[in-house]
Design a protein around this motif. Structure first.
Motif, PDB file in Angstrom:
ATOM      1  N   SER A   5      54.784  -0.264 -28.341  1.00 24.69           N
ATOM      2  CA  SER A   5      55.066   0.341 -27.032  1.00 24.69           C
ATOM      3  C   SER A   5      56.386  -0.193 -26.476  1.00 24.69           C
ATOM      4  O   SER A   5      57.200   0.560 -25.934  1.00 24.69           O
ATOM      5  N   TYR A   6      56.590  -1.515 -26.652  1.00 23.41           N
ATOM      6  CA  TYR A   6      57.815  -2.129 -26.136  1.00 23.41           C
ATOM      7  C   TYR A   6      59.034  -1.548 -26.849  1.00 23.41           C
ATOM      8  O   TYR A   6      60.037  -1.194 -26.229  1.00 23.41           O
ATOM      9  N   HIS A   7      58.917  -1.471 -28.182  1.00 25.82           N
ATOM     10  CA  HIS A   7      60.035  -0.945 -28.984  1.00 25.82           C
ATOM     11  C   HIS A   7      60.359   0.498 -28.584  1.00 25.82           C
ATOM     12  O   HIS A   7      61.532   0.858 -28.399  1.00 25.82           O
ATOM     13  N   ILE A   8      59.303   1.295 -28.413  1.00 26.73           N
ATOM     14  CA  ILE A   8      59.497   2.709 -28.049  1.00 26.73           C
ATOM     15  C   ILE A   8      60.145   2.792 -26.661  1.00 26.73           C
ATOM     16  O   ILE A   8      61.073   3.574 -26.442  1.00 26.73           O
ATOM     17  N   ALA A   9      59.651   1.950 -25.720  1.00 28.68           N
ATOM     18  CA  ALA A   9      60.204   1.975 -24.354  1.00 28.68           C
ATOM     19  C   ALA A   9      61.694   1.640 -24.393  1.00 28.68           C
ATOM     20  O   ALA A   9      62.517   2.250 -23.694  1.00 28.68           O
ATOM     21  N   ILE A  39      52.186   4.037 -37.444  1.00 26.82           N
ATOM     22  CA  ILE A  39      52.478   4.027 -35.989  1.00 26.82           C
ATOM     23  C   ILE A  39      51.353   4.684 -35.178  1.00 26.82           C
ATOM     24  O   ILE A  39      50.832   5.729 -35.560  1.00 26.82           O
ATOM     25  N   LYS A  40      50.980   4.022 -34.071  1.00 26.38           N
ATOM     26  CA  LYS A  40      49.974   4.597 -33.163  1.00 26.38           C
ATOM     27  C   LYS A  40      50.514   4.446 -31.750  1.00 26.38           C
ATOM     28  O   LYS A  40      50.886   3.354 -31.327  1.00 26.38           O
ATOM     29  N   SER A  45      52.919   6.012 -23.703  1.00 24.62           N
ATOM     30  CA  SER A  45      54.077   6.177 -24.605  1.00 24.62           C
ATOM     31  C   SER A  45      54.174   7.622 -25.078  1.00 24.62           C
ATOM     32  O   SER A  45      55.276   8.187 -25.162  1.00 24.62           O
ATOM     33  N   GLU A  46      53.010   8.220 -25.434  1.00 28.29           N
ATOM     34  CA  GLU A  46      53.010   9.621 -25.887  1.00 28.29           C
ATOM     35  C   GLU A  46      53.703  10.505 -24.861  1.00 28.29           C
ATOM     36  O   GLU A  46      54.593  11.296 -25.189  1.00 28.29           O
ATOM     37  N   ARG A  47      53.242  10.353 -23.609  1.00 28.73           N
ATOM     38  CA  ARG A  47      53.742  11.235 -22.547  1.00 28.73           C
ATOM     39  C   ARG A  47      55.249  11.063 -22.387  1.00 28.73           C
ATOM     40  O   ARG A  47      56.003  12.021 -22.300  1.00 28.73           O
ATOM     41  N   GLN A  83      49.246  17.068 -25.524  1.00 31.84           N
ATOM     42  CA  GLN A  83      50.690  16.820 -25.580  1.00 31.84           C
ATOM     43  C   GLN A  83      51.378  17.886 -26.447  1.00 31.84           C
ATOM     44  O   GLN A  83      52.483  18.328 -26.133  1.00 31.84           O
ATOM     45  N   VAL A  84      50.688  18.267 -27.546  1.00 33.22           N
ATOM     46  CA  VAL A  84      51.256  19.326 -28.404  1.00 33.22           C
ATOM     47  C   VAL A  84      51.362  20.612 -27.588  1.00 33.22           C
ATOM     48  O   VAL A  84      52.355  21.352 -27.672  1.00 33.22           O
ATOM     49  N   GLU A  85      50.339  20.866 -26.760  1.00 36.64           N
ATOM     50  CA  GLU A  85      50.360  22.082 -25.930  1.00 36.64           C
ATOM     51  C   GLU A  85      51.539  22.034 -24.956  1.00 36.64           C
ATOM     52  O   GLU A  85      52.208  23.040 -24.714  1.00 36.64           O
ATOM     53  N   THR A  86      51.799  20.840 -24.395  1.00 34.42           N
ATOM     54  CA  THR A  86      52.952  20.689 -23.485  1.00 34.42           C
ATOM     55  C   THR A  86      54.247  21.035 -24.214  1.00 34.42           C
ATOM     56  O   THR A  86      55.100  21.771 -23.696  1.00 34.42           O
TER      57      THR A  86
END
Length: 1239
Positions: A5-9, A39-40, A45-47, A83-86
């Motif tokens: 999460s930190y890396h992605i942020a 990766i999970k 993070s997804e949003r 999220q895919v729908e978004t």
């Protein structure tokens, strides 16, 4: 998790930077992260990732946009459904944006998402598809902007091709939005609408399909404008290509319209009509049949359609002119007539492709094609447009290929293919004349087409070009010598040259060797390895041509001037170590052939050349090829002197025998055998010892072929180097004595073993008595400790040992009397075990077959006494012994056997088996036939008195005897068999029909032509009133179809209705039997139905081109719902059919799936016995194999029924795991290896 999460942020923060390079690198790093399986992402993070990527789609920098789109692919599989729908919602909205760049990037994004949606998660795919579909259809119908419309159509096509089955509820809406687009003013929109409709028809339901076809029919009927008519015909072609299996019923209405449009003066429209014909012919073979004549007529008309060019001008003069002038004239006229708007070439090309489709699918019209289509195609070889000419050549090659399988598949099939082949033979001069002109063309593609066509012609008719070489040689010279020739051109020319050299009599090439040799030698030195490799192959063949040794050819050709040139160019390649592997191998083979055929002219050169072979032998990569080359040289009738390399070569070859490479072992054994036979006197005891050391491990049952070649080599050594055989008793014989007891020993390996024993008997420590004791030890020693009823060794081993013993006895006739007396006393001795009795009888039989034992007065009585044994195997051995002993002295024993058959009804079955042995042995040699001839009539009459024996086993032996006797004198005995067909006794009729089965074998025989004339009368018993007669007629029919299809191919039209009739379940043959408190159902028609289905399976292999496959499938369909045994057969047939005729199977797929589904979902009652569960399990497995085969048919996965069935399988864990394992097996084994032995 926290670190991810930190890396992605961190990355997301960099993506907001003003510096485009930061944004690019951060997006690239995100892509790398998303591609990792581990990766999970958490919800937050997804949003954030989704929001950021969608924002980056509007980035000012194009490269960042492109990367953001690429990230969507892996992201779809990593985030939750909403999220895919978004993502999809945003992309759909962006597609309607005013900004063109955003629209383009969003449409790419949607395509990426569709491609990446996991098909396994149908719920997600379904909800996403439904979301996209509504937006797309509204974009297509309401959008003014063409580019948006085009993108929407493109994406809809992708969506339907991947997930058409999930959108069934949307299909009507999709169709309504697509149909108006077919009349759009913009052609690109129409084309994409057609593509989308093509994908839609794969999975839509029948009602919608009919609605679509009706719309197209009415639109074509109106023919409001040529432009839309073209589009509708294109659409019809696309539907037929994608869903031809559903289209057949509409052809009656559509074909007359399209035929009418062909006559309109519009080349584009004609092209589309002809393309539609091609599609109909390939996809609806049955329904198009009534229109095939019209299609051929139209194609032949339009293949010549070239209004802007006059081919006749200057044709006569052209032949008179020089080549150069002719080319210039051709070029000039082409420029003069060139016309940018000329579309006629497309019409000609479409006509050629349609003709090729008709030829490829209508084997039954082959003779008609040679009469009508072939001359027209030959006349069009002069076509001016290169691409069209290539398609015309391809159509002619297709015609030749259709002729080829039927000529080569069956050596006797030549008769029935006489028509087409004779017609082709008559057209060869015209073909060569037309191609002769084309070989002078500058166009490489044209010349390659010419060589492909000529190669195919030679494959169909070896020797076809023998009278036409003078016309072809200049073309070959030009292709190999022209500086502008491409590598592929040279390779194709060399391949053609190799083909004609291999398939013609060598003498026809002798006048042209001087012309051929320089370009071939030059090609061997070519820097490009593929040309060199092909040239070496040609050189090897050329060596056989200039001096043919193997063929019985009276050649006076002086080959000597060419030897040195051929040798030196090959030697250069043989010496080179730094060349391609393929060139190395071919240089070795070529030099091997050269030394074999020309070695007597190369005596001084061999000193340099043979040591190179030794070097190549030491190299792991080239050793196998070198071994084969040495075998070739050693077998030369010129007796090439190899002594120089034997000292070093033999130990190397011997060491190969312990290598774990089977092909190398086999080749080395063959090579050593040839060296021993031809150079045995030059081999030292040390060399022989090196070989012998490696042999014991090679003699075992795991590889009988290796064992056979090892025994052959031992036999050759024992004949030449008797003194070197001291190792045999202790090292090799123990292995052989184990092999001899193997139940697998038979055929070539057993014959090699017999030769070996005959070769070694009499050597030191290998006298007759020594070998005899070793051979019988397992029977007599084991038997002395045996008190049970079983046998001491496997039953097959008794036969093998008896044969070996007989082989020894034949070589030592002085010992025969003692051995025979010993065996007679063993049979008489009441203390002998069954094993000893069985062996003694078999040994007497085997010895009696080769030596006259009539001097042993009591032998008949002793063997007859054994007929009363309690053991069935001993009785059978006694019967075998009596038959074989009779062969040794027919005049004494045969009358005795015939008398016994008449006077001993209880022993009749065994005595008839003895008679069968006599007939089998004697009918296999001409001397035996002459000895037996005086008795044939007596035996014949006696056999017919036993035709009506109630025991079926006895009748079968009678039939076999009758069949084998008929082969001795077919002319009179076949007529006698025919007379008995009208016998009032059903048993006699069934015996006679079965006898015919024994006259059919897979080898050519004298009886074949007579049998072909009268087999129809025997097979007419398929209409016999007696059930058993009909069953044996089917078995005979099956035997003919399997072993000699030529006998029945022309009768199939008459026979098939009777065959199909027997596949039906007959209620009158089903009866109930009371067994205590239970009622049991018996079906007397099951055996005959099994015989009928087995026959159908065989016809698939041997007579597929004579079957109406749709009629055939009707009966397969019935079999899928029949009894267990028949279901198993029809599942095998489905696997075969899916491989052989996928388009027909696809048309019937929905009807075939239902019975398979019924089998797979059947549950066995809980209180059933274990066998019932096992039976049902095996049935399910076979059904699943059929389903896997059906799935391999192109487009089968688009069938709604098939998809529904598959989801049913996946939802049941037991079925799912079973299906998965079967699919793995199917991937591992090629589909055409599924064969059922129905012989």
């Amino acid at each position: 998790m926290a670190s991810v999460s930190y890396h992605i942020a961190n990355l997301l923060e960099k993506m907001t930077s003003n510096d485009k390079d930061f944004r690019f690198m951060a997006t690239n790093d995100l892509m790398t992260e998303l591609q990792k399986d581990s990766i999970k992402l958490d919800d937050d993070s997804e949003r954030k990732v989704v929001r950021m990527l969608l924002k980056l789609l509007e980035d000012k920098n194009g490269e960042v946009q492109n990367l953001a789109v690429k990230c969507l692919g892996p992201l779809v599989n990593k985030v939750k459904e909403f999220q895919v729908e978004t993502i999809v919602d945003t992309l759909c909205s962006n597609m309607l944006s005013d900004k063109e760049q955003l629209r383009d990037i969003s449409s790419i994004g949607l395509k990426t998402v569709i491609i990446e949606l996991p098909p396994s998660s149908t719920a997600l795919a379904a909800s996403i598809c439904k979301k996209i579909t509504g937006r797309l259809t509204s974009a297509i119908t309401k959008q003014e902007d063409m580019s948006v419309q085009l993108e929407a159509l493109d994406i809809l096509g992708d969506l339907l091709s991947r997930f058409g089955g999930l959108l069934i509820s949307f299909h009507p809406t999709i169709l309504q939005s697509l149909l108006p687009q077919l009349s759009s003013p913009r052609l690109a929109v129409r084309k994409r609408a057609i593509i989308a409709i093509g994908f839609l028809v794969m999975s839509c339901n029948n009602a919608l399909f009919v609605e679509l076809i009706d719309f197209l029919l009415s639109s074509l009927g109106k023919n409001s404008s040529t432009s839309t008519t073209r589009t509708y015909i294109q659409c019809v072609g696309a539907i037929s290509r994608q869903a031809g299996h559903r289209f057949g019923w509409a052809l009656d209405k559509i074909m007359p319209l399209i035929i009418k449009f062909c006559s309109l003066e519009d080349d584009e429209l004609r092209e589309y009509c002809l393309q539609a014909f091609e599609s109909f012919v390939r996809r609806c073979p049955k329904e198009i049949s009534p229109f095939v004549g019209d299609i051929i007529e139209i194609c032949l008309k339009y293949i010549c359609h070239d209004p802007n060019y006059n081919y006749d001008d200057g044709v006569e003069d052209a032949d008179m002119d020089m080549d150069g002038e002719e080319e210039e004239e051709g070029e000039g006229s082409e420029e003069e007539y060139s016309d940018d708007d000329d579309m006629s070439w497309k019409v000609r090309r479409a006509a050629a492709k349609s003709l090729a489709a008709v030829i490829a699918t209508r084997h039954e019209m082959l003779a008609d094609f040679y009469r009508g289509v072939s001359p027209a195609l030959i006349a069009r070889f002069k076509e001016r447009e290169e691409n069209v000419k290539a398609d015309i050549f391809q159509a002619y090659i297709t015609l030749l290929r259709q002729t080829r399988p039927s000529v080569t598949a069956d050596p006797n099939a030549m008769e029935q293919e006489e028509g087409p082949v004779l017609l082709l033979q008559g057209q060869i001069p015209a073909i060569v004349k037309a191609i002769h002109k084309q070989l002078k063309e500058k166009s490489v593609k044209t010349r390659q087409g010419c060589f492909s066509l000529l190669t195919e012609l030679v494959m169909v008719m070896p020797g076809a070009l023998r009278d036409h070489l003078p016309m072809l040689v200049p073309g070959i010279q030009y292709a190999l010598g022209d500086k502008n020739s491409t590598s592929n051109m040279k390779i194709d020319t060399l391949a053609f040259l190799h083909c004609i050299l291999s398939n013609h009599n060598p003498v026809v090439f002798h006048p042209f060797i001087k012309v051929f040799l320089p370009p071939i030698v030059h090609a061997v030195s070519d820097p490009f390895y593929k040309i060199t490799s092909e040239a070496l192959l040609v050189t090897q063949q050329l060596v056989k041509v200039i001096r043919p040794l193997d063929v019985d050819v009276k050649s006076t050709f002086d080959f000597k001037p060419y030897v040195k040139e051929l040798y030196s160019c090959t030697l250069m390649r043989l010496k080179a170590a730094d060349i391609d592997q393929e060139v190395k191998e071919r240089a070795i083979s070529c030099m091997g052939q050269m030394i074999r055929n020309l070695g007597d002219q190369l005596t001084t050169e061999l000193r340099d050349c043979l040591p190179i072979f030794l070097d190549r032998l030491k190299n792991e990569i080239t050793r196998l090829t070198t071994v084969k080359a040495l075998t070739m040289i050693a077998s030369s009738p010129l007796k090439i002197d190899l002594r120089a390399i034997l000292t070093e070569g033999i130990p190397i070859l011997a060491s190969f025998l312990r290598k774990n490479q089977r092909a190398l072992k086999l080749s080395t054994l063959a090579c050593l055998d040839m060296l021993v036979k031809n150079w045995g006197s030059s081999l030292t005891p040390e060399m022989i010892s090196d070989m012998m050391k490696e042999m014991p491990p090679l003699i075992n049952e795991n590889d009988l072929h290796v064992s056979q070649l090892t025994l052959n080599l031992l036999t050759s050594i024992s004949r030449i180097h008797k003194g070197c055989m001291s190792a045999v008793p202790h090292e090799i014989l123990p292995q052989i004595l184990v092999l001899i007891q193997s139940p697998l020993l038979q055929g070539g390996a057993l014959l090699a073993l017999l030769d070996f024993f005959q070769a070694i008997v009499g050597l030191p420590s290998l006298g007759f008595r020594d070998l005899l004791q070793m051979l019988i030890k397992p029977i007599y020693v084991s038997a002395s400790h045996q008190y049970t009823q079983g046998f001491s060794i496997h039953k097959q081993a008794f036969h093998s040992i008896a044969k070996c013993l007989a082989a020894l006895t034949v070589m030592s006739p002085n010992e025969a009397t003692n051995v025979v007396n010993q065996f007679i006393s063993d049979v008489k001795n009441p203390k002998s075990t069954d094993s000893i009795r069985l062996f003694a009888l078999l040994a007497l039989g085997e010895i009696g077959k080769h030596l006259d034992l009539s001097g042993q007065s009591e032998i008949q009585d002793v063997i007859l006494e054994a007929f009363t044994s309690q053991n069935e195997e001993v009785k059978s051995a006694a019967s075998y012994a009596l038959g074989n002993v009779s062969v040794g002295n027919l005049n004494k024993f045969l009358p005795f056997v015939l008398r016994e058959i008449e006077s001993q009804p209880k022993r009749q079955y065994l005595l008839l088996h003895s008679l069968k042995e006599i007939i089998s042995c004697d009918s296999s040699s001409s001397s035996g036939v002459n000895t037996l001839k005086p008795y044939v009539q007596t035996i014949w009459s006696m056999l017919f008195t036993h035709c009506e024996c109630p025991e079926e086993g006895t009748r079968n032996v009678v039939s076999e005897c009758l069949g084998k006797l008929t082969l001795m004198d077919p002319a009179s005995l076949l007529a006698s068999l025919k007379q008995h067909l009208t016998s009032p006794s059903a048993l006699t009729r069934s015996t006679v029909v079965t006898a015919v089965k024994f006259t059919i074998s897979d080898q050519p025989q004298a009886i074949d032509s007579l049998l072909k004339d009268c087999i129809e009368e025997f097979l007419r018993t398929l209409q016999d009133g007696d059930l058993n007669v009909r069953r044996v007629a089917l078995v005979t029919f099956n035997s003919a179809a399997h072993n000699k299809p030529v006998l029945i191919r022309d009768l199939l039209d008459k026979m098939l209705p009777d065959l199909y009739h027997e596949t039906k379940v007959r209620k009158e043959l089903i009866r109930e039997v009371e067994m205590g408190p239970f009622k049991h159902t018996l079906d007397d028609g099951l055996d005959i139905r099994k015989a009928a289905f087995e026959c159908m399976y065989t016809l698939l292999d041997s007579c597929l081109d004579r079957l109406d496959i749709f009629e055939f499938l009707n009966h397969v369909e019935d079999g899928l719902k029949d009894h267990y045994d028949i279901k198993m057969l029809t599942y095998l047939m489905l696997v075969r059919l899916s491989n052989l005729c996928p388009s027909a199977v696809l048309q019937r797929l929905d009807r075939l799936v239902e019975p398979l589904r019924a089998t797979c979902t059947t549950k066995v009652k809980a209180n059933s016995v274990k066998q019932e569960f096992e039976k049902q399990d095996e049935l399910k497995r076979s059904a699943m194999r059929a389903v896997a085969a059906l799935l391999a048919v192109p487009d089968a996965d688009k069938s709604p029924q098939m998809n529904e069935f598959l989801s049913q399988i996946k939802s049941n864990p037991d079925l799912a795991s079973m299906f998965e394992s079967i699919q793995k097996d199917v991937m591992a084994t090629p589909s055409d290896t599924v064969v059922m032995d129905t012989s």
